[in-house]
Design an enzyme around this catalytic site. Structure first.
Site, PDB file in Angstrom:
ATOM      1  N   HIS A  41     -58.011 -52.613 -51.265  1.00 10.57           N
ATOM      2  CA  HIS A  41     -58.055 -53.830 -52.067  1.00 10.57           C
ATOM      3  C   HIS A  41     -56.743 -54.586 -51.884  1.00 10.57           C
ATOM      4  CE1 HIS A  41     -56.563 -50.554 -54.627  1.00 10.57           C
ATOM      5  NE2 HIS A  41     -55.859 -51.453 -55.302  1.00 10.57           N
TER       6      HIS A  41
ATOM      7  N   ASN B 128     -58.306 -58.315 -61.717  1.00 12.95           N
ATOM      8  CA  ASN B 128     -57.736 -57.000 -61.964  1.00 12.95           C
ATOM      9  C   ASN B 128     -57.851 -56.693 -63.451  1.00 12.95           C
ATOM     10  OD1 ASN B 128     -56.064 -54.725 -62.310  1.00 12.95           O
ATOM     11  ND2 ASN B 128     -54.743 -55.348 -60.638  1.00 12.95           N
TER      12      ASN B 128
ATOM     13  N   HIS C 273     -54.186 -57.410 -53.341  1.00 16.27           N
ATOM     14  CA  HIS C 273     -53.790 -58.089 -54.572  1.00 16.27           C
ATOM     15  C   HIS C 273     -53.397 -59.535 -54.274  1.00 16.27           C
ATOM     16  CE1 HIS C 273     -53.472 -54.431 -57.092  1.00 16.27           C
ATOM     17  NE2 HIS C 273     -53.243 -53.845 -55.924  1.00 16.27           N
TER      18      HIS C 273
END
Length: 160
Positions: A115, A45, A117
């Site tokens: 997406h 990220n 995490h």
């Protein structure tokens, strides 16, 4: 501050503006890609919540988890497990926050491209810095973290 100011944020929800569609076209080090699967990839990220914060993204430009094929969902799950193993091996994380923010209302910064995490956690990792100093401490550069994770990523049996 770049995140707060909205820098690098897509102008619209199209795949042409999507950073998660653009990243796979970059060299791994430039795109912070740790591992490439057949249907999904793992990337650091750019605006991490914690050191080693990874995201698992399908290559296909889809917004919602219910849009994944069975094969995509399985690979996202497998890559998430591998991500946890690699981060534990490299950094000794004591726990993880894992999840998907589905839609802007749920907190998705880029809602147009799914997406997941994978956020490593350690005892005492939420100290005074983010609260009083309004900053996070990152003990190493993202490029260094990417290289460590990429090197530690499990290789398939065929060696590819």
């Amino acid at each position: 501050m770049a995140y707060i100011r909205g820098e690098n944020k897509p102008a619209d929800a199209s795949s042409g503006e999507c950073p998660f569609c653009r990243i796979p076209s970059l060299p791994d080090a430039d795109g912070l890609v740790v591992h490439r699967g057949r249907l999904a990839y793992v990337v650091l990220n750019l605006y991490p919540y914690a050191p080693g914060h990874l995201m698992v993204c399908p290559y296909r430009h889809i917004a919602d988890y219910t849009e994944t094929t069975d094969e995509e969902a399985a690979e996202i799950a497998d890559l998430t497990r591998d991500a946890m193993r690699v981060v534990r091996q490299v950094s000794g994380a004591g726990g993880f926050n894992i999840g998907m923010n589905q839609g802007h209302i749920a907190g998705a910064g880029i809602a147009a491209h799914l997406h997941q995490h994978v956020v490593p956690r350690w005892p005492g990792d939420q100290n005074f810095m983010p609260i009083i100093g309004r900053t996070k401490t990152l003990p190493e550069l993202l490029g260094e973290t990417r290289a460590l994770f990429a090197e530690a990523w499990p290789r398939p049996a065929d060696g590819s």
